[in-house]
Write a protein that holds these residues in place. Sequence first.
Motif, PDB file in Angstrom:
ATOM      1  N   HIS A  22      -9.183   5.777  -7.543  1.00  0.00           N
ATOM      2  CA  HIS A  22     -10.407   5.618  -7.993  1.00  0.00           C
ATOM      3  C   HIS A  22     -10.473   4.336  -9.030  1.00  0.00           C
ATOM      4  N   GLU A  23      -9.290   4.263  -9.717  1.00  0.00           N
ATOM      5  CA  GLU A  23      -8.993   3.129 -10.613  1.00  0.00           C
ATOM      6  C   GLU A  23      -9.217   1.944  -9.819  1.00  0.00           C
ATOM      7  N   LYS A  24      -8.546   1.975  -8.734  1.00  0.00           N
ATOM      8  CA  LYS A  24      -8.397   0.647  -7.870  1.00  0.00           C
ATOM      9  C   LYS A  24      -9.916   0.301  -7.423  1.00  0.00           C
ATOM     10  N   GLY A  25     -10.902   0.899  -7.726  1.00  0.00           N
ATOM     11  CA  GLY A  25     -12.110   0.511  -7.431  1.00  0.00           C
ATOM     12  C   GLY A  25     -12.820   1.164  -6.253  1.00  0.00           C
ATOM     13  N   HIS A  26     -12.150   1.990  -5.676  1.00  0.00           N
ATOM     14  CA  HIS A  26     -12.805   2.749  -4.299  1.00  0.00           C
ATOM     15  C   HIS A  26     -13.671   3.947  -4.875  1.00  0.00           C
ATOM     16  N   THR A  27     -14.799   4.040  -4.084  1.00  0.00           N
ATOM     17  CA  THR A  27     -15.587   5.414  -4.494  1.00  0.00           C
ATOM     18  C   THR A  27     -15.043   6.394  -3.544  1.00  0.00           C
ATOM     19  N   GLU A  32      -3.392  13.170  -9.210  1.00  0.00           N
ATOM     20  CA  GLU A  32      -3.040  11.682  -9.689  1.00  0.00           C
ATOM     21  C   GLU A  32      -3.366  10.683  -8.727  1.00  0.00           C
ATOM     22  N   ASP A  33      -3.021  10.660  -7.635  1.00  0.00           N
ATOM     23  CA  ASP A  33      -3.370   9.797  -6.597  1.00  0.00           C
ATOM     24  C   ASP A  33      -4.782   9.542  -6.375  1.00  0.00           C
ATOM     25  N   ILE A  34      -5.445  10.334  -6.307  1.00  0.00           N
ATOM     26  CA  ILE A  34      -7.104  10.183  -6.187  1.00  0.00           C
ATOM     27  C   ILE A  34      -7.460   9.282  -7.379  1.00  0.00           C
ATOM     28  N   THR A  48       0.834  -1.130  -0.068  1.00  0.00           N
ATOM     29  CA  THR A  48      -0.125  -0.024   0.146  1.00  0.00           C
ATOM     30  C   THR A  48       0.616   1.285  -0.082  1.00  0.00           C
ATOM     31  N   LEU A  49       1.944   1.244   0.722  1.00  0.00           N
ATOM     32  CA  LEU A  49       2.987   2.294   0.820  1.00  0.00           C
ATOM     33  C   LEU A  49       3.458   2.549  -0.567  1.00  0.00           C
ATOM     34  N   SER A  50       3.788   1.565  -1.054  1.00  0.00           N
ATOM     35  CA  SER A  50       4.480   1.589  -2.617  1.00  0.00           C
ATOM     36  C   SER A  50       3.438   2.387  -3.411  1.00  0.00           C
ATOM     37  N   MET A  51       2.230   2.415  -3.254  1.00  0.00           N
ATOM     38  CA  MET A  51       1.310   3.327  -3.641  1.00  0.00           C
ATOM     39  C   MET A  51       2.045   4.983  -4.239  1.00  0.00           C
ATOM     40  N   PHE A  52       2.613   5.379  -3.294  1.00  0.00           N
ATOM     41  CA  PHE A  52       3.149   6.532  -3.352  1.00  0.00           C
ATOM     42  C   PHE A  52       4.845   6.653  -3.890  1.00  0.00           C
ATOM     43  N   GLY A  53       5.099   5.774  -4.634  1.00  0.00           N
ATOM     44  CA  GLY A  53       6.454   5.415  -4.942  1.00  0.00           C
ATOM     45  C   GLY A  53       7.341   5.225  -3.692  1.00  0.00           C
ATOM     46  N   ALA A  54       8.663   6.162  -3.807  1.00  0.00           N
ATOM     47  CA  ALA A  54       9.448   5.769  -2.528  1.00  0.00           C
ATOM     48  C   ALA A  54       9.095   6.792  -1.467  1.00  0.00           C
ATOM     49  N   ARG A  55       8.296   7.575  -1.736  1.00  0.00           N
ATOM     50  CA  ARG A  55       8.261   8.756  -0.744  1.00  0.00           C
ATOM     51  C   ARG A  55       7.869   8.001   0.830  1.00  0.00           C
ATOM     52  N   LEU A  56       7.054   7.212   0.907  1.00  0.00           N
ATOM     53  CA  LEU A  56       6.713   6.667   2.070  1.00  0.00           C
ATOM     54  C   LEU A  56       7.320   5.375   2.478  1.00  0.00           C
ATOM     55  N   ILE A  57       7.680   4.621   1.428  1.00  0.00           N
ATOM     56  CA  ILE A  57       8.015   3.367   1.690  1.00  0.00           C
ATOM     57  C   ILE A  57       9.644   3.516   2.232  1.00  0.00           C
ATOM     58  N   ALA A  74      -2.730   6.724   2.368  1.00  0.00           N
ATOM     59  CA  ALA A  74      -2.491   5.166   2.361  1.00  0.00           C
ATOM     60  C   ALA A  74      -3.174   4.388   3.492  1.00  0.00           C
ATOM     61  N   ARG A  75      -3.220   5.052   4.530  1.00  0.00           N
ATOM     62  CA  ARG A  75      -3.943   4.489   5.822  1.00  0.00           C
ATOM     63  C   ARG A  75      -5.296   3.950   5.450  1.00  0.00           C
ATOM     64  N   CYS A  76      -6.142   4.985   4.786  1.00  0.00           N
ATOM     65  CA  CYS A  76      -7.618   4.690   4.376  1.00  0.00           C
ATOM     66  C   CYS A  76      -7.295   3.670   3.439  1.00  0.00           C
ATOM     67  N   VAL A  77      -6.510   3.484   2.254  1.00  0.00           N
ATOM     68  CA  VAL A  77      -6.341   2.592   1.457  1.00  0.00           C
ATOM     69  C   VAL A  77      -6.380   1.172   1.938  1.00  0.00           C
ATOM     70  N   ALA A  78      -5.542   1.094   2.924  1.00  0.00           N
ATOM     71  CA  ALA A  78      -5.100  -0.026   3.446  1.00  0.00           C
ATOM     72  C   ALA A  78      -6.028  -0.761   4.391  1.00  0.00           C
ATOM     73  N   SER A  79      -7.173   0.099   4.804  1.00  0.00           N
ATOM     74  CA  SER A  79      -8.330  -0.561   5.259  1.00  0.00           C
ATOM     75  C   SER A  79      -9.339  -1.033   4.210  1.00  0.00           C
ATOM     76  N   GLN A  80      -9.013  -1.129   3.011  1.00  0.00           N
ATOM     77  CA  GLN A  80      -9.739  -1.560   1.895  1.00  0.00           C
ATOM     78  C   GLN A  80     -11.374  -1.379   1.778  1.00  0.00           C
ATOM     79  N   PRO A  81     -11.698   0.098   2.078  1.00  0.00           N
ATOM     80  CA  PRO A  81     -12.874   0.449   2.237  1.00  0.00           C
ATOM     81  C   PRO A  81     -13.562   0.505   0.996  1.00  0.00           C
ATOM     82  N   ARG A  82     -14.949   0.545   0.784  1.00  0.00           N
ATOM     83  CA  ARG A  82     -15.583   0.801  -0.505  1.00  0.00           C
ATOM     84  C   ARG A  82     -15.641   2.166  -0.682  1.00  0.00           C
ATOM     85  N   LEU A  83     -15.763   3.296   0.248  1.00  0.00           N
ATOM     86  CA  LEU A  83     -15.924   4.605   0.241  1.00  0.00           C
ATOM     87  C   LEU A  83     -14.605   5.112   0.819  1.00  0.00           C
TER      88      LEU A  83
END
Lengths: 428, 267
Positions: free
Chosen positions: B209-214, B203-205, B144-153, B174-183
């Motif tokens: 969205h492309e990953k399927g999160h609303t 871009e991140d948003i 999940t952290l790698s979503m932001f390239g090297a910045r967080l990881i 990243a913390r939000c995405v990690a909890s696998q939410p629908r919204l």
Amino acid sequence: MPEVDFIDTQVAREDTRTLAEKARDRLALGGCQVALFAAFLVGIALEDAILVTGFLLFIVAGAVGWGRMPKLNSWARNHLARDKRFAQLVLLALLVLFPFVFLDNPYLIHLGALAAIFAIMALGLNITLGFCGLLDVGFAVYFAAGAYASSQLAVIFDVSFWIGLPIGGLTAAFFGFLVAWPALRVSDHYLALVTLGYGLIMNLLHRNFTFLTHGTDGVINIPPPSIFGWDFVTPIEIGDLELPFQMNFYFLALIITVLTVFVSIRLRDSNLGRQWEAIREDEVAARCFGVNVRRLKIIAFSTGAFFGGIGGAVFAHMIGFVHPDNFVLLTSIMILAMVIIGGMGNIAGVVVGAVALTLIPERLREFEDLRMLLFGGALVLIMIYRPQGLFPNSRRRRELQAEKINTLIAESGRDDAEAPGLPDEVKV
Amino acid sequence: MAADQTAATLLASEALTKNFGGVLAVNDLSLEVREGEITAIIGPNGSGKTTFFNLIMHLYDATSGQILFGGERRNLLDLPTHKINAQGLARTFQTLRLFPNLTVLENVLIAMSSHVNAGFLSALVKPKSLRQQDKDAEEKALETLSMFGARLISMCNEPASSLSYANRRRLEIARCVASQPRLILLDEPVAGMNPTETRGVIEDIQRIHEKGHTVLLIEHDMKLVEGVAHRVFAFDHGTKIAEGSFRDVSTHPAVIEAYLGKRAARH
């Protein structure tokens, strides 16, 4: 909340040291430990008033100086991290050795046992305050609950100490639960005030519920623990050598302290511990990410109280006498001071804090009336120069593989133009 | 950006009202967030946007009304806050709320593991299955952290408090995405960021969205709203005053009036 500082460890991966290097490192580390321990032995054996003052100043200066020497600090930490097992073994050996040094001075062994008992309780409060961030100023309540429960079971119902001990702990946990249930509607300063009031009320009850506590007469003639007919006040004899019976209690308390340390470490490193820390760091965020704050706070309160009760039970059976004066506000504050001076959340620090705050006031008895004045002065100095405690809470770094992280970065396919230059090797 | 008219409703607020001792922070608010869209809420300060988020997470009790979530239309106001994340909602905070003294990795791990295994016994015994579980969680967190390239990881073992401001905001996401939410609820994700950083967040948003999160976000930065939002709600005085595409809403007289006053709206 205290600033947490992070251990600089390149640990983990592989130990690339040669055998000779390893031996050299361990010798240095063990040498330092033995030297520090020797200084400690000298310190507690001192009788002369001026020498005691000098030693106290030396400790304060050492504590302050330690914080001012970051290089020395990280050197020590790196060594400790690298040879952790070894350091633990040396420490344990020294602690086992301790009573044998003072065979002719059983009072000091008794003090050692007392220090261990307070370490158990301070570790308990450390779970509530250090891990979960809940300020409990009424910790003597649990101390009392454990002491009264196990001693009265033994005195009235002739229940063995070994059964009384866990029951004492559970009784204390129940008293923790009892206050946590309503009190956790409030937090911070308000929680401190609620627990303060709880401590005061309970101490009044200790004095007045005479049918349970014998009031100010206290519970007397508490039998010592015994195993298979051998009881703890009978000295062990090895050949001609008669070991003082205080040693039995010292080792009992030491074993329980080691167990408490083990439980503390396991809890801290678990999912539960991480959620406690999340609550301490930001309660609202923790709740929004699924942490059942109320439940976990109650668990933290009760677990901390449990160890308070265990300490109380051992205390009661060691001293043989329980009196409400043992459980006054000052007791709660001393246990709180042990945790804060040692370093909230840092397990080793809390144990050191407990030992220091048990032994220093005892050693200052030479000064009679000036005792608390000097003790208070030392506390003030330490808090001014080391507000984060002697050993600030430190985070355990995870052992991660650099390659894997670098692959993940590469796979993410982001070329971060505005990101600062990537380090050649990712810090792990 | 055409909004999909057939998409199902993921979150619906029905006649929602929140009264703070006489101040109507949210006033009879009804709106629907569609699954799979990026929806933005705009509005002047004090128009009830963040209060709405706090009501969704049930940090406040509503005075009246309902917030229904998902196909089963569960009323979030019947659930305690800590059970809402498991329903499939996660949020960021306008004023950052990370766990400053925990490491970056641990910040993410909390979001992933809070509903599983906080047991006492398993903590003491540390069974093998748990260790494996921990390891898996750690790996997923790193991913999940790698979503932001090297910045967080590259900072994963550092305390969250050592991150730069922009990276803290990224860590919140990243913390939000990690909890696998629908919204995912984003409360002013680019507040205090410079234009370059803002472009990055856009871009991140879109990536999320492309990953399927609303995504439902609150934002004052109109560039961002224009760039990502399929649909926009405009709030004023705790109620919805306009709804539609960014173009429709930004030219809506009521919206102009809310931002610039009556005189501007007449022109």
